[in-house]
Write a protein that holds these residues in place. Structure first.
Motif, PDB file in Angstrom:
ATOM      1  N   PRO A 188      41.157   3.546  -4.878  1.00  0.00           N
ATOM      2  CA  PRO A 188      41.358   4.265  -6.154  1.00  0.00           C
ATOM      3  C   PRO A 188      41.119   5.771  -6.021  1.00  0.00           C
ATOM      4  N   GLU A 189      40.217   6.177  -5.163  1.00  0.00           N
ATOM      5  CA  GLU A 189      39.944   7.603  -4.997  1.00  0.00           C
ATOM      6  C   GLU A 189      41.064   8.347  -4.270  1.00  0.00           C
ATOM      7  N   ASP A 190      42.071   7.628  -3.785  1.00  0.00           N
ATOM      8  CA  ASP A 190      43.257   8.272  -3.218  1.00  0.00           C
ATOM      9  C   ASP A 190      44.251   8.678  -4.305  1.00  0.00           C
ATOM     10  N   THR A 191      43.996   8.297  -5.532  1.00  0.00           N
ATOM     11  CA  THR A 191      44.886   8.648  -6.630  1.00  0.00           C
ATOM     12  C   THR A 191      44.976  10.153  -6.791  1.00  0.00           C
ATOM     13  N   ALA A 192      46.187  10.683  -6.753  1.00  0.00           N
ATOM     14  CA  ALA A 192      46.403  12.126  -6.832  1.00  0.00           C
ATOM     15  C   ALA A 192      47.901  12.406  -6.798  1.00  0.00           C
ATOM     16  N   VAL A 193      48.234  13.658  -7.055  1.00  0.00           N
ATOM     17  CA  VAL A 193      49.577  14.132  -6.755  1.00  0.00           C
ATOM     18  C   VAL A 193      49.556  14.626  -5.310  1.00  0.00           C
ATOM     19  N   TYR A 194      50.484  14.126  -4.525  1.00  0.00           N
ATOM     20  CA  TYR A 194      50.558  14.480  -3.111  1.00  0.00           C
ATOM     21  C   TYR A 194      51.671  15.491  -2.891  1.00  0.00           C
ATOM     22  N   TYR A 195      51.323  16.558  -2.174  1.00  0.00           N
ATOM     23  CA  TYR A 195      52.252  17.645  -1.920  1.00  0.00           C
ATOM     24  C   TYR A 195      52.514  17.781  -0.418  1.00  0.00           C
ATOM     25  N   CYS A 196      53.750  18.029  -0.109  1.00  0.00           N
ATOM     26  CA  CYS A 196      54.162  18.359   1.246  1.00  0.00           C
ATOM     27  C   CYS A 196      54.221  19.883   1.345  1.00  0.00           C
ATOM     28  N   ALA A 197      53.839  20.431   2.500  1.00  0.00           N
ATOM     29  CA  ALA A 197      53.857  21.874   2.689  1.00  0.00           C
ATOM     30  C   ALA A 197      54.316  22.210   4.096  1.00  0.00           C
ATOM     31  N   ALA A 198      54.918  23.393   4.229  1.00  0.00           N
ATOM     32  CA  ALA A 198      55.435  23.846   5.518  1.00  0.00           C
ATOM     33  C   ALA A 198      54.873  25.220   5.853  1.00  0.00           C
TER      34      ALA A 198
END
Length: 124
Positions: A88-98
């Protein structure tokens, strides 16, 4: 300019798996170190994983080490984040970055381009 588009987020039960994808377009993909970051509600953005652009080295936050795997497919201009044993603590908005050139970094401020994010929700 590099355009990054994430996909693969969703709702999963604790212990489950998801694979996030980040498709890159616009410039030579192999010139970029790639990273995944996440931001949970009310929390600061945090580093999750990164992969270098030349000699493929990978780096992980301690909180995901052993559960998440970052990889890249140069032919498809895509970076992946395989997430297993989700909590549950992995709940988040995940962003990719370059990050263009240089070495891979774990600080988000050093990245040049960002995707729009994909929501990951892990239910208990």
């Amino acid at each position: 300019q590099v355009q990054l588009v994430e996909s693969g987020g969703g709702l999963v039960q604790a212990g489950g798996s998801l694979r996030l994808s980040c498709a890159a377009s616009g410039r030579t993909f192999s010139n970029y170190n790639m990273g995944w970051f996440r931001q949970a509600p009310g929390k600061e953005r945090e580093f999750v994983a990164a992969i270098s652009r030349i000699i493929i080295n990978t780096y992980y936050a301690d909180s995901v080490k052993g559960r998440f795997t970052i990889s890249r497919d140069t032919a498809k201009n895509t970076v992946y984040l395989q997430m297993n044993s989700l909590k549950p603590e992995d709940t988040a908005v995940y962003y990719c970055a370059a990050k263009e050139g240089g070495v891979v970094e774990t600080k988000g401020t050093l990245y040049d381009y960002w995707g729009q994010g994909t929501q990951v929700t892990v239910s208990s």
